[in-house]
Motif scaffolding. Sequence first.
Motif, PDB file in Angstrom:
ATOM      1  N   GLY A 159       0.679  -1.232   0.045  1.00  0.00           N
ATOM      2  CA  GLY A 159      -0.196  -0.060  -0.036  1.00  0.00           C
ATOM      3  C   GLY A 159       1.005   1.328  -0.004  1.00  0.00           C
ATOM      4  N   GLY A 160       0.323   2.296  -0.729  1.00  0.00           N
ATOM      5  CA  GLY A 160       1.245   3.541  -0.721  1.00  0.00           C
ATOM      6  C   GLY A 160       2.112   3.483  -1.655  1.00  0.00           C
ATOM      7  N   THR A 161       2.338   2.339  -2.534  1.00  0.00           N
ATOM      8  CA  THR A 161       3.504   2.386  -3.713  1.00  0.00           C
ATOM      9  C   THR A 161       2.838   2.948  -5.114  1.00  0.00           C
ATOM     10  OG1 THR A 161       3.003   0.089  -4.301  1.00  0.00           O
ATOM     11  CG2 THR A 161       4.509   0.585  -2.438  1.00  0.00           C
ATOM     12  N   LYS A 162       3.516   3.393  -5.942  1.00  0.00           N
ATOM     13  CA  LYS A 162       3.222   3.459  -7.291  1.00  0.00           C
ATOM     14  C   LYS A 162       2.288   2.234  -8.035  1.00  0.00           C
ATOM     15  CE  LYS A 162       4.964   3.850 -12.051  1.00  0.00           C
ATOM     16  NZ  LYS A 162       4.500   2.511 -12.547  1.00  0.00           N
ATOM     17  N   ASP A 221       3.353   9.501  -7.841  1.00  0.00           N
ATOM     18  CA  ASP A 221       3.768   9.204  -9.111  1.00  0.00           C
ATOM     19  C   ASP A 221       2.958   9.829 -10.237  1.00  0.00           C
ATOM     20  OD1 ASP A 221       5.534   7.153 -10.926  1.00  0.00           O
ATOM     21  OD2 ASP A 221       3.612   7.381 -11.740  1.00  0.00           O
ATOM     22  N   LYS A 222       3.511  10.863 -11.075  1.00  0.00           N
ATOM     23  CA  LYS A 222       2.819  11.617 -11.828  1.00  0.00           C
ATOM     24  C   LYS A 222       2.229  11.032 -13.272  1.00  0.00           C
ATOM     25  CE  LYS A 222       6.057  15.771 -11.669  1.00  0.00           C
ATOM     26  NZ  LYS A 222       6.983  16.406 -12.291  1.00  0.00           N
ATOM     27  N   ILE A 223       2.812   9.738 -13.435  1.00  0.00           N
ATOM     28  CA  ILE A 223       2.086   9.109 -14.722  1.00  0.00           C
ATOM     29  C   ILE A 223       0.893   8.464 -14.043  1.00  0.00           C
ATOM     30  CG2 ILE A 223       2.511   7.063 -15.918  1.00  0.00           C
ATOM     31  CD1 ILE A 223       3.917   9.494 -16.942  1.00  0.00           C
ATOM     32  N   VAL A 224       0.982   7.873 -12.803  1.00  0.00           N
ATOM     33  CA  VAL A 224      -0.296   7.321 -12.360  1.00  0.00           C
ATOM     34  C   VAL A 224      -1.539   8.318 -12.026  1.00  0.00           C
ATOM     35  CG1 VAL A 224      -1.229   6.044 -10.452  1.00  0.00           C
ATOM     36  CG2 VAL A 224       0.984   5.349 -11.178  1.00  0.00           C
ATOM     37  N   ALA A 225      -0.894   9.518 -11.725  1.00  0.00           N
ATOM     38  CA  ALA A 225      -1.844  10.472 -11.489  1.00  0.00           C
ATOM     39  C   ALA A 225      -2.714  10.918 -12.656  1.00  0.00           C
ATOM     40  CB  ALA A 225      -1.091  11.828 -10.862  1.00  0.00           C
ATOM     41  N   LEU A 226      -1.863  11.119 -13.828  1.00  0.00           N
ATOM     42  CA  LEU A 226      -2.353  11.352 -15.287  1.00  0.00           C
ATOM     43  C   LEU A 226      -3.485  10.189 -15.714  1.00  0.00           C
ATOM     44  CD1 LEU A 226       0.809  12.630 -16.896  1.00  0.00           C
ATOM     45  CD2 LEU A 226      -1.252  14.128 -16.355  1.00  0.00           C
ATOM     46  N   LEU A 227      -2.891   8.995 -15.321  1.00  0.00           N
ATOM     47  CA  LEU A 227      -3.555   7.595 -15.724  1.00  0.00           C
ATOM     48  C   LEU A 227      -5.185   7.697 -14.952  1.00  0.00           C
ATOM     49  CD1 LEU A 227      -4.051   4.826 -17.038  1.00  0.00           C
ATOM     50  CD2 LEU A 227      -2.914   4.062 -15.008  1.00  0.00           C
TER      51      LEU A 227
END
Length: 218
Positions: free
Chosen positions: A82-85, A120-126
Amino acid sequence: VLVGNKLFGHYDDGFYRGPVEEIHYKNGDYKNIVTIGNEWIKKYGFNEHLPEVLLLLAKAFSNEGQTENAVYIYERLFTEYGGTKWAYEGMVYLADQLYSAGDSKRAFELYKQAFFNTKDKIVALLSASRIAQRYLDEGNIKESVKYYEKVLAANREYLLQNISYAYDLANQLAKHEAYTTAIKILKAILEKIDKDNSLYEPILYKIAKWNYENGNFD
């Protein structure tokens, strides 16, 4: 066995020689991923790359229609990492599975949990793009636009990975009179394509048309 493990991005010693995502998902070889992934997590249960492998395994189960197995692996990922990318990315893909099964309420909860908590920026965008698309699918244009604007502000290149998709998205938004966001997407596309591209002239026309319909006459 060595060939199979090479496909998965790992050799028999459990040492990661990434990136695994590009190799096997490009081929859609989900059955092989399930077989190799199950063997790998049993053999290398304490490997530092276990959370990534759990995510890939869960996605493979889901794509194979083994939803219960997918949920089990996702839950393990969330509990142990939990809490990881990887956990937050897993929330997005589990939400996709739930949304497809009709549980939109739980899906939105997971999408937003990932979006508001990941660093994580990519996960945020996803996650933001998924939220935006789901709201658009459900006709909640105001909320959809809000999240698409977040994506555009953070990294508009994310929406432009597929020009055809971005163009279709702009048209969808314009149909719902979300002209400002639609025009931003088209202008971003113009900066990516050449003047001889078949979309260039239609985009110029639509930008002018939508500006007029939006009350911008300059």
